[in-house]
Design a protein around this motif. Structure first.
Motif, PDB file in Angstrom:
ATOM      1  N   LEU A   1       0.889  -1.427   0.009  1.00  9.26           N
ATOM      2  CA  LEU A   1      -0.122  -0.003   0.045  1.00  9.26           C
ATOM      3  C   LEU A   1       0.855   1.330  -0.092  1.00  9.26           C
ATOM      4  CD1 LEU A   1      -2.666  -1.299   2.560  1.00  9.26           C
ATOM      5  CD2 LEU A   1      -3.119  -0.535   0.212  1.00  9.26           C
ATOM      6  N   ARG A   2       0.256   2.251  -0.958  1.00  8.85           N
ATOM      7  CA  ARG A   2       1.170   3.541  -0.646  1.00  8.85           C
ATOM      8  C   ARG A   2       1.194   4.158   0.780  1.00  8.85           C
ATOM      9  NH1 ARG A   2      -2.951   7.259  -3.115  1.00  8.85           N
ATOM     10  NH2 ARG A   2      -3.334   8.608  -0.964  1.00  8.85           N
ATOM     11  N   ASP A   3       2.231   5.015   0.968  1.00  5.14           N
ATOM     12  CA  ASP A   3       2.306   5.618   2.391  1.00  5.14           C
ATOM     13  C   ASP A   3       1.041   6.159   2.926  1.00  5.14           C
ATOM     14  OD1 ASP A   3       4.934   4.570   2.339  1.00  5.14           O
ATOM     15  OD2 ASP A   3       5.875   6.653   2.111  1.00  5.14           O
ATOM     16  N   GLY A   4       0.815   5.834   4.035  1.00  6.36           N
ATOM     17  CA  GLY A   4      -0.314   6.703   4.555  1.00  6.36           C
ATOM     18  C   GLY A   4      -1.779   5.632   4.789  1.00  6.36           C
ATOM     19  N   ILE A   5      -1.774   4.593   3.853  1.00  9.61           N
ATOM     20  CA  ILE A   5      -2.599   3.752   3.872  1.00  9.61           C
ATOM     21  C   ILE A   5      -2.520   2.705   5.039  1.00  9.61           C
ATOM     22  CG2 ILE A   5      -4.400   2.214   2.765  1.00  9.61           C
ATOM     23  CD1 ILE A   5      -3.545   3.804  -0.028  1.00  9.61           C
TER      24      ILE A   5
ATOM     25  N   ALA B   1     -13.127  -0.053  -0.696  1.00  8.29           N
ATOM     26  CA  ALA B   1     -12.660  -0.091   0.742  1.00  8.29           C
ATOM     27  C   ALA B   1     -11.636   0.857   0.951  1.00  8.29           C
ATOM     28  CB  ALA B   1     -12.192  -1.596   1.164  1.00  8.29           C
ATOM     29  N   ILE B   2     -10.539   0.874   0.188  1.00 11.50           N
ATOM     30  CA  ILE B   2      -9.415   1.810   0.300  1.00 11.50           C
ATOM     31  C   ILE B   2      -9.851   3.273   0.166  1.00 11.50           C
ATOM     32  CG2 ILE B   2      -7.209   2.515  -0.847  1.00 11.50           C
ATOM     33  CD1 ILE B   2      -6.811  -0.257  -1.839  1.00 11.50           C
ATOM     34  N   GLY B   3     -11.050   3.395  -0.598  1.00 20.84           N
ATOM     35  CA  GLY B   3     -11.409   4.740  -0.771  1.00 20.84           C
ATOM     36  C   GLY B   3     -12.074   5.422   0.501  1.00 20.84           C
ATOM     37  N   GLU B   4     -12.870   4.353   1.212  1.00 22.02           N
ATOM     38  CA  GLU B   4     -13.363   4.682   2.540  1.00 22.02           C
ATOM     39  C   GLU B   4     -12.132   4.934   3.474  1.00 22.02           C
ATOM     40  OE1 GLU B   4     -15.170   1.888   5.956  1.00 22.02           O
ATOM     41  OE2 GLU B   4     -16.137   1.701   4.112  1.00 22.02           O
ATOM     42  N   VAL B   5     -11.269   4.369   3.490  1.00 22.79           N
ATOM     43  CA  VAL B   5     -10.052   4.401   4.328  1.00 22.79           C
ATOM     44  C   VAL B   5      -9.555   5.828   4.191  1.00 22.79           C
ATOM     45  CG1 VAL B   5      -7.965   3.657   5.076  1.00 22.79           C
ATOM     46  CG2 VAL B   5      -9.852   2.147   5.027  1.00 22.79           C
ATOM     47  N   LEU B   6      -9.436   6.108   2.900  1.00 20.55           N
ATOM     48  CA  LEU B   6      -8.874   7.376   2.653  1.00 20.55           C
ATOM     49  C   LEU B   6      -9.492   8.764   2.887  1.00 20.55           C
ATOM     50  CD1 LEU B   6      -6.670   6.453  -0.584  1.00 20.55           C
ATOM     51  CD2 LEU B   6      -5.746   7.124   1.703  1.00 20.55           C
ATOM     52  N   GLY B   7     -10.960   8.331   2.950  1.00 20.40           N
ATOM     53  CA  GLY B   7     -11.847   9.215   3.368  1.00 20.40           C
ATOM     54  C   GLY B   7     -12.028  10.434   2.104  1.00 20.40           C
TER      55      GLY B   7
END
Length: 335
Positions: free
Chosen positions: A271-275, A329-335
């Motif tokens: 995953l890219r940094d910050g995820i 799901a990733i979109g949700e985490v990145l908000g």
């Protein structure tokens, strides 16, 4: 078949003789493993083998040298036995960092054919170095041949067991990944010296693989179905693997970098940094997508954020759908 009396007469705790014979022949041709049937013990899966070996080989406060990131099922078995775990750092760039640890390990645990979870394969010079370290420290080596059959470039690499000159490598395999997960059958190949000692440890566990299942599997291997099945699955998985890589790269190019591993029926996506991988796996689970956070394979060193992604059971439509849900799901985490 193998005579009714063997199926209903006395029970061989180390496994059905016909199956041990079949496994010995199969391992020699498929993985270069050299052994006699009496060195083989049939278990109720790989985890049962680790539990047995921990009981047989470890005393409290013994040191176990094992991969980081690494297989937590094996780690659990060694920890329960009271062992101290020292990490062998593993990464895609440099492979296995095999500088000898400060304390001589009683046991070294590796997954050289297809590192769990990274999917990389141990190079020949690393294998020789590992045997060197084991020789100097007088350690046992557990070679867990995780997904060793599923190599998609070149031939499967022969097992470390085939290079062992001093009888210290214990080879562990399972049929769950080769046939189907519900088939709780594994096996280990023990050096001659241990083969005699295992019977007592086995008898106290009371965990024996069902005999009829063992007899059926013996026929399946002996009649050549096993190698035909593997050839076919290797072809299917190679196609699925390529398709999966294409779909992930296209849809999640900015969020995930796939590892270049050449073996195994799962792939690691960094995953890219910050995820946060744990948050992503939880968000994915809400969407009925099962991914493992890479960070949970680390215990002793700073974790890398990533996802362990299985692709083998999916067709193209399921893959596209699954990757789409993972993207959400990733979109949700990145908000």
């Amino acid at each position: 078949s193998h005579g009714g009396e063997t199926l209903f007469g006395t029970y061989d705790v180390t496994g059905h003789p016909a199956l041990k014979e079949a496994i010995a022949g199969y391992l020699y041709s498929a993985r270069g493993v050299r052994c006699r049937p009496e060195q083989i013990v049939v278990t109720t899966g790989a985890q049962a083998a680790f539990d047995l070996l921990a009981r047989l080989l470890l005393d409290p406060d013994d040191t176990v040298w094992m991969e980081e990131p690494g297989y937590y099922g094996a780690k659990a078995a060694f920890t329960v036995a009271g062992a101290k775990i020292l990490p062998i750092p593993v990464d895609h760039e440099r492979g296995w960092h095999l500088d000898p640890p400060d304390f001589s390990p009683r046991l070294i645990y590796v997954t050289p054919a297809c590192q769990h979870p990274l999917g990389i394969t141990m190079r020949m010079e690393e294998r020789l170095r590992l045997l060197d370290v084991a020789e100097t420290a007088n350690s046992w080596v557990i070679e867990d041949d995780f997904d060793g059959e599923y190599r998609f470039q070149g031939r499967p690499v022969p097992a470390i067991q085939s290079m062992d000159r001093s009888g210290r490598v214990i080879y562990v395999g399972t049929f769950a990944k080769l046939l189907f997960p519900a088939l709780r059958l594994g096996f280990m190949v023990l050096p001659q010296e241990l083969a005699g000692r295992i019977v007592n440890a086995l008898s106290t566990t009371g965990q024996f693989a069902p005999l009829l299942l063992q007899a059926a599997l013996a026929d399946f291997i002996t009649e050549g179905h096993m190698s035909r099945h593997l050839k076919r699955m290797r072809r299917i998985y190679a196609q699925r693997r390529q398709l999966f890589r294409d779909i992930v790269t296209e849809r999640l190019r900015d969020e995930i970098t796939l590892s270049p591993a050449e073996a195994g029926i799962q792939v690691v996506g960094y995953l890219r940094d910050g995820i946060d991988d744990i948050k992503v796996s939880q968000a994915a689970a809400k969407r009925a997508i099962n991914v493992s956070p890479l960070s949970k394979y680390f215990q002793n060193t700073a974790p890398t954020q990533g996802l362990v992604l299985g692709y083998a059971a999916c067709d193209a439509t399921q893959m596209r759908e699954g990757v789409e849900r993972l993207a959400q799901a990733i979109g949700e985490v990145l908000g």
